[in-house]
Design a protein around this motif. Structure first.
Motif, mmCIF file in Angstrom:
data_model
loop_
_atom_site.group_PDB
_atom_site.id
_atom_site.type_symbol
_atom_site.label_atom_id
_atom_site.label_comp_id
_atom_site.label_asym_id
_atom_site.label_seq_id
_atom_site.Cartn_x
_atom_site.Cartn_y
_atom_site.Cartn_z
ATOM 1 N N VAL A 98 8.595 14.386 36.133
ATOM 2 C CA VAL A 98 9.892 14.023 35.569
ATOM 3 C C VAL A 98 10.836 13.694 36.712
ATOM 4 O O VAL A 98 11.026 14.516 37.614
ATOM 5 C CB VAL A 98 10.483 15.166 34.715
ATOM 6 N N ILE A 99 11.404 12.483 36.699
ATOM 7 C CA ILE A 99 12.384 12.099 37.719
ATOM 8 C C ILE A 99 13.753 12.612 37.298
ATOM 9 O O ILE A 99 14.293 12.228 36.257
ATOM 10 C CB ILE A 99 12.426 10.568 37.902
ATOM 11 N N VAL A 100 14.310 13.521 38.083
ATOM 12 C CA VAL A 100 15.645 14.060 37.799
ATOM 13 C C VAL A 100 16.714 13.115 38.329
ATOM 14 O O VAL A 100 17.699 12.811 37.658
ATOM 15 C CB VAL A 100 15.808 15.458 38.409
ATOM 16 N N GLU A 101 16.508 12.633 39.532
ATOM 17 C CA GLU A 101 17.476 11.716 40.137
ATOM 18 C C GLU A 101 16.737 10.841 41.142
ATOM 19 O O GLU A 101 15.864 11.321 41.868
ATOM 20 C CB GLU A 101 18.586 12.493 40.828
ATOM 21 N N GLU A 102 17.084 9.569 41.157
ATOM 22 C CA GLU A 102 16.440 8.634 42.076
ATOM 23 C C GLU A 102 17.473 7.645 42.595
ATOM 24 O O GLU A 102 18.235 7.076 41.814
ATOM 25 C CB GLU A 102 15.330 7.866 41.362
ATOM 26 N N LYS A 103 17.503 7.462 43.897
ATOM 27 C CA LYS A 103 18.366 6.445 44.481
ATOM 28 C C LYS A 103 17.674 5.099 44.371
ATOM 29 O O LYS A 103 16.517 4.949 44.768
ATOM 30 C CB LYS A 103 18.670 6.754 45.940
ATOM 31 N N ILE A 104 18.368 4.124 43.792
ATOM 32 C CA ILE A 104 17.802 2.795 43.599
ATOM 33 C C ILE A 104 18.580 1.813 44.457
ATOM 34 O O ILE A 104 19.791 1.651 44.282
ATOM 35 C CB ILE A 104 17.866 2.366 42.116
ATOM 36 N N GLU A 105 17.905 1.165 45.373
ATOM 37 C CA GLU A 105 18.566 0.192 46.237
ATOM 38 C C GLU A 105 18.338 -1.209 45.702
ATOM 39 O O GLU A 105 17.207 -1.613 45.444
ATOM 40 C CB GLU A 105 18.034 0.280 47.664
ATOM 41 N N GLY A 106 19.413 -1.947 45.525
ATOM 42 C CA GLY A 106 19.289 -3.310 45.034
ATOM 43 C C GLY A 106 20.640 -3.902 44.712
ATOM 44 O O GLY A 106 21.674 -3.415 45.169
ATOM 45 N N GLU A 107 20.620 -4.952 43.922
ATOM 46 C CA GLU A 107 21.846 -5.626 43.503
ATOM 47 C C GLU A 107 21.960 -5.536 41.991
ATOM 48 O O GLU A 107 20.991 -5.702 41.256
ATOM 49 C CB GLU A 107 21.827 -7.091 43.947
ATOM 50 N N GLU A 108 23.186 -5.281 41.533
ATOM 51 C CA GLU A 108 23.421 -5.012 40.110
ATOM 52 C C GLU A 108 23.875 -6.267 39.363
ATOM 53 O O GLU A 108 24.645 -7.075 39.879
ATOM 54 C CB GLU A 108 24.481 -3.922 39.966
ATOM 55 N N SER A 109 23.384 -6.402 38.150
ATOM 56 C CA SER A 109 23.853 -7.456 37.254
ATOM 57 C C SER A 109 24.090 -6.858 35.878
ATOM 58 O O SER A 109 23.535 -5.812 35.541
ATOM 59 C CB SER A 109 22.837 -8.599 37.155
ATOM 60 N N SER A 110 24.921 -7.511 35.094
ATOM 61 C CA SER A 110 25.237 -7.046 33.735
ATOM 62 C C SER A 110 24.632 -7.989 32.711
ATOM 63 O O SER A 110 24.921 -9.193 32.713
ATOM 64 C CB SER A 110 26.754 -6.959 33.535
ATOM 65 N N PHE A 111 23.811 -7.437 31.844
ATOM 66 C CA PHE A 111 23.140 -8.185 30.789
ATOM 67 C C PHE A 111 23.811 -7.838 29.470
ATOM 68 O O PHE A 111 24.014 -6.669 29.147
ATOM 69 C CB PHE A 111 21.659 -7.801 30.752
ATOM 70 N N GLN A 112 24.153 -8.855 28.675
ATOM 71 C CA GLN A 112 24.733 -8.654 27.355
ATOM 72 C C GLN A 112 24.013 -9.542 26.348
ATOM 73 O O GLN A 112 23.515 -10.618 26.699
ATOM 74 C CB GLN A 112 26.227 -8.987 27.353
ATOM 75 N N ALA A 113 23.963 -9.082 25.102
ATOM 76 C CA ALA A 113 23.290 -9.872 24.072
ATOM 77 C C ALA A 113 23.939 -9.643 22.716
ATOM 78 O O ALA A 113 24.280 -8.514 22.361
ATOM 79 C CB ALA A 113 21.812 -9.512 23.995
ATOM 80 N N PHE A 114 24.110 -10.730 21.956
ATOM 81 C CA PHE A 114 24.465 -10.633 20.543
ATOM 82 C C PHE A 114 23.186 -10.376 19.749
ATOM 83 O O PHE A 114 22.086 -10.745 20.178
ATOM 84 C CB PHE A 114 25.100 -11.933 20.041
#
Length: 272
Positions: free
Chosen positions: A1-17
């Motif tokens: 079970v992963i309690v906490e993980e640092k994720i390195e990368g670039e963030e984007s926002s996805f939206q959908a109707f």
């Protein structure tokens, strides 16, 4: 079970109707959660955001967008049929994705339009929002068309928001904090830019015919252009035309340097 993980990368926002049967993905946006320039300070509700001319961001690829849709479609098929909204009609997915060296990962999911990200999209949506809503109710929304434009959202907030007054007390005009906020000069820019600028009051109220900021993000300005730089310039011109309330803003939303840094970061993560 992963309690906490640092994720390195670039963030984007996805939206959908969603109309209960079909997911209609919207163009990608990038949110700026950190309060201050250079991605410093505490996380906020979002100090601004940008959208590129196309359906994905400069640091993304078509494959990144397709992978997002694939992931969300799996979640949609698993969740559909439950609760008081079994068809998940509306905007059931506003997801923050992180694009990493190990692929695309979900950071968080919200079932609502993104703030500020939806404000990047509605001004350039070709379809009438009311028609879109009726199609959602009727179950026949299969696509939504957008202008090929870039948009930039910049927020102004009062000093007690985002820890600004504690981090930069020397920049706060203490005598101006409780003064009215003048939006008129920002609205007047419509004579110069037409529908390429939008001013949206947020955490703000009218008292005796004057406008006052409350405790959260007070007002945002959306700039619309043929590229990110043009949209950013219009957004910032509108923000700088708003006076009163000792409001502050993050000045590097969608800056050329920030966008380029994201592109180079993803190239390094992909090993290209």
């Amino acid at each position: 079970v992963i309690v906490e993980e640092k994720i390195e990368g670039e963030e984007s926002s996805f939206q959908a109707f969603c109309d209960g049967k079909h997911l209609v993905p919207l163009p990608e946006t990038r949110d700026y959660k950190r309060a201050f320039d250079g991605d410093r300070g505490p996380n906020t509700g979002g100090m601004g955001s940008y959208k590129d001319v196309g359906d994905w961001l400069p640091f993304m690829t078509r494959a990144d967008k397709e992978r997002e849709i694939e992931i969300i479609d799996k979640v949609f098929r698993r969740l559909r049929g439950r609760g008081s909204n079994p068809g998940l009609r509306g905007v059931p997915f506003y997801d923050a994705f992180i694009h990493t060296s190990d692929g695309t990962k979900i950071l968080e999911n919200n079932s609502r339009p993104g703030d500020p990200e939806i404000q990047n999209l509605l001004p350039i949506m070709k379809d009438d929002l009311i028609d879109v809503c009726f199609k959602i109710l009727d179950g026949n929304l299969t696509r939504v068309d957008f202008e090929k434009k870039a948009t930039v959202v910049t927020y102004k907030a009062p000093p007690n928001y985002g820890g600004f007054k504690d981090a930069f007390p020397q920049l706060v005009n203490w005598e101006e904090i409780d003064s009215p906020v003048d939006l008129s000069r920002a609205h007047d820019l419509a004579e110069k830019y037409g529908d390429r600028i939008r001013v949206y009051p947020a955490s703000i109220e009218l008292r005796d015919g004057q406008t006052y900021a409350l405790t959260s993000r007070a007002v945002c300005v959306v700039g619309i252009g043929d590229d990110i730089e043009t949209a950013r310039r219009i957004s910032l011109e509108g923000i700088r035309a708003i006076h009163g309330g000792s409001l502050w803003y993050r000045g590097d939303i969608a800056s050329r340097e920030h966008v380029a840094k994201s592109v180079e970061h993803m190239k390094a993560l992909r090993g290209s």
